[in-house]
Design an enzyme around this catalytic site. Structure first.
Site, PDB file in Angstrom:
ATOM      1  N   SER A 158       0.831  -1.199   0.000  1.00  0.00           N
ATOM      2  CA  SER A 158       0.000   0.000   0.000  1.00  0.00           C
ATOM      3  C   SER A 158       0.873   1.261   0.000  1.00  0.00           C
ATOM      4  CB  SER A 158      -0.932  -0.062   1.209  1.00  0.00           C
ATOM      5  OG  SER A 158      -1.957   0.863   1.106  1.00  0.00           O
ATOM      6  N   ASP A 324      -8.918  -6.464  -4.429  1.00  0.00           N
ATOM      7  CA  ASP A 324      -8.507  -5.165  -3.882  1.00  0.00           C
ATOM      8  C   ASP A 324      -9.079  -4.067  -4.772  1.00  0.00           C
ATOM      9  OD1 ASP A 324      -7.242  -2.903  -2.985  1.00  0.00           O
ATOM     10  OD2 ASP A 324      -5.216  -3.746  -3.030  1.00  0.00           O
ATOM     11  N   HIS A 357      -8.117  -5.212  -0.084  1.00  0.00           N
ATOM     12  CA  HIS A 357      -6.812  -4.567   0.079  1.00  0.00           C
ATOM     13  C   HIS A 357      -6.020  -5.152   1.253  1.00  0.00           C
ATOM     14  CE1 HIS A 357      -3.856  -1.450  -0.416  1.00  0.00           C
ATOM     15  NE2 HIS A 357      -4.064  -0.939   0.779  1.00  0.00           N
TER      16      HIS A 357
END
Lengths: 380, 198
Positions: A158, A324, A357
């Site tokens: 991320s 995601d 995610h």
């Protein structure tokens, strides 16, 4: 009874703090005064050649505690304990792993909750805006102090993946492999919109006091909790939430009551928000979401990502997850395509995972195998 | 290395930029990287194959060939290779066209359904041929678009591609005199090098 940690755990770890004597010039034009500190942890042993070091960059609400336990009473290990440890994908028998809390954080490194040496007061809202580039510079200084000239790999998920990419751009010679997981070359308008909702939740909390809530002896817990709830929804997939909660009720029947919790998912979100607002700093949350919004290395080359990556020398490895939707596989593929266009070494896998995610934190056999295999090929 | 890959590698110049579609374990790219200083990328969809590629130290990108090659720039590779995969994609014609766009040259190998054994099997047994070389039955095969040499060459004409080299070989990848004489009947595998006339 003897208390022991799992065999594949790095065990008991003690965070360390390093102070820096040079001020740090920031992208926003302000300066972080000399004496600023970075809190970090290390796992494994740095070899005599100093070529087995791996830097782990954390995501939005992460910190330096990536693996192991701080005490025998710790219920939970560090945030990436599934992946760091002896015989785990990031194998501490081979690698020396460094994980830190970014500047602007609230877990030991200098940030809004620290004392500003110039005023003797808590920074609060006056803490300067920090960007991914600033973090990378500060991490390079930490590497210098630890005697690490070149990382075997810089790895992050991320926002952490963005730092890994920025490393490859800013310091091409200082890393051999760049591993960006569930990441993106920049945020989409939708991503920024979610961040803005989170920020508005915080700044509109009556206890926020323009960020100087410490002086007022308050904490904008409600706003911070709301911000976390919004974020949390985006980190999971519809399927993951559906499987976990469905439309299950907290009690047996509907009460036709607006204010109290009726569905299990509401209860879960409220708990997550409450728990988070008790341990995280509101100003840090604002800073970190801003750093996400600002990240756009290609902006220096009129949006041409391939050109931006033309100077990188690291081998890239990108991993995305099918469900995601915050940083979808398509976003990782933008980076892959740009790297191919720039004639760079890159590998990419898309892991079939239902968790959204958050999958990058979860034990998923395919993901574990793919990361293990890649890291084994890194020569040290 | 697989015999067909052994032949193909001779057609790939040193220092070239290669895209290998359906690269499997990545043997060809690993060899080219080591012996010919080739810069390459393999596209693969099977997770186990991808893992093998990662072990070999080559660049592997997870990509479904049925979704095309739109993410690759026109003429951005010296050679685009596809071995034993064209018969398994949904739109072989579209993919071939894409290969000709992306690569300055293309190398394609495929099983020849016009081989006498296939013809015999179908004509005598009246069933879809199953052999050591093509071991699947019609309902579980990944191969959905078989063709013969003649079919393939008709397609290359239609796509305005030029055949630079052609090798018709048996299952051992030998280019026998019979295969040279009657390629469509006597050879089991075709190895073609193409380029676009555009």
């Amino acid at each position: 009874m003897t208390i022991s940690f799992p065999k594949d755990s790095v065990g008991l770890v003690i965070p360390q703090t390093m102070a820096f004597n040079e001020p740090l010039m920031l992208v926003c034009g302000k300066e972080l005064a000399a004496g600023y500190q970075i809190t970090y942890e290390t796992y494994g042993i740095l070899n005599p050649e100093c070529n087995n070091a791996i830097l782990i960059c954390h995501a939005l609400s992460g910190n330096h505690h990536a693996a192991g336990y701080h005490s025998y009473e710790d219920r939970k290990p560090g945030w990436w304990d599934n992946y760091i440890g002896p015989n785990k994908p990031i194998d501490t028998n081979r690698f020396f792993v460094v994980s830190l809390n970014n500047l602007g954080g609230c877990n030991g490194s200098t940030g809004p909750t620290s004392i500003n040496p110039k005023t003797g007061k808590v920074y609060g809202a006056s803490f300067p805006i920090v960007t991914v580039e600033d973090w990378v510079h500060s991490q390079a200084r930490l590497a210098d102090s630890l005697g690490i000239k070149q990382w075997a790999a810089v790895i992050g998920g991320s926002l952490g993946g963005m730092q890994a990419i920025q490393w490859a751009i800013t310091y091409p010679d200082r890393l051999r492999h760049c591993i960006a997981i569930a990441s993106a070359p920049k945020l989409s308008a939708q991503n920024i919109a979610f961040n803005e909702v989170a920020r508005q939740a915080i700044v509109s909390d009556p206890d926020f006091f323009d960020g100087n809530f410490t002086e007022h002896n308050t904490v904008p817990k409600h706003g911070l909790g709301l911000a976390r709830m919004v974020g949390h929804i985006t980190y999971l997939s519809d399927d993951a939430m559906g499987q976990k909660f469905g439309r299950d009720l907290k009690n047996e029947k509907l009460n036709y009551d607006i204010y109290n919790v009726e569905f299990q998912v509401e209860s879960y979100l409220r708990y997550q928000g409450e728990e988070f607002s008790g341990r995280f700093d509101a100003n840090t949350y604002l800073l970190m979401t801003k750093a996400l919004d600002y990240f756009d290395p290609a902006s220096k080359h009129q949006g041409d990502l391939a050109k931006t990556l033309s100077e990188v020398t690291a081998n890239f490895y990108l991993i995305s997850f099918t469900t995601d939707w915050r940083f979808s596989p398509a976003r990782s593929k933008e980076i892959v395509d740009a790297l191919i266009a720039a004639d760079k070494n890159v590998s990419y896998i898309e892991v079939d995972a239902p968790q959204g995610h958050d999958a990058f934190l979860i034990k998923i056999p395919r993901y574990q195998e793919a990361l293990t295999t890649y890291l084994q090929r890194i020569a040290i | 290395m697989r015999a067909d890959l052994e032949i193909i590698q001779e057609w790939i110049p040193k220092n070239s930029r290669v895209l290998d579609l359906g690269c499997g374990h990545g043997d060809l790219l690993a060899y080219l990287q080591k012996n010919k200083a080739v810069k390459g990328y393999g596209l693969e969809i099977d997770p186990d194959n991808i893992n093998h590629c990662l072990q070999q130290g080559i660049n592997v990108i997870q990509q479904n060939l049925n979704q095309g090659l739109a993410n690759f720039a026109t003429q951005s590779f010296d050679v685009v290779v596809m071995t034993q995969a064209i018969q398994a994609v949904h739109y072989p014609d579209k993919l071939l066209q894409e290969m000709l766009r992306v690569g300055k040259t293309c190398i394609i190998t495929f099983p020849n359904f016009g081989h006498w054994r296939c013809r015999l099997y179908l004509s005598i047994k009246g069933r879809m041929p199953v052999s050591k070389f093509m071991p699947y039955t019609w309902y579980n095969t990944p191969n959905i678009h078989f063709c013969t040499f003649k079919d393939f060459e008709a397609l290359t004409k239609q796509l305005d591609a030029k055949v630079l080299q052609r090798l018709a070989v048996d299952s051992q990848h030998h280019n026998s005199s019979l295969a040279r004489l009657w390629p469509n009947l006597m050879s089991e595998i075709g190895i073609y090098q193409l380029t676009s006339n555009h």
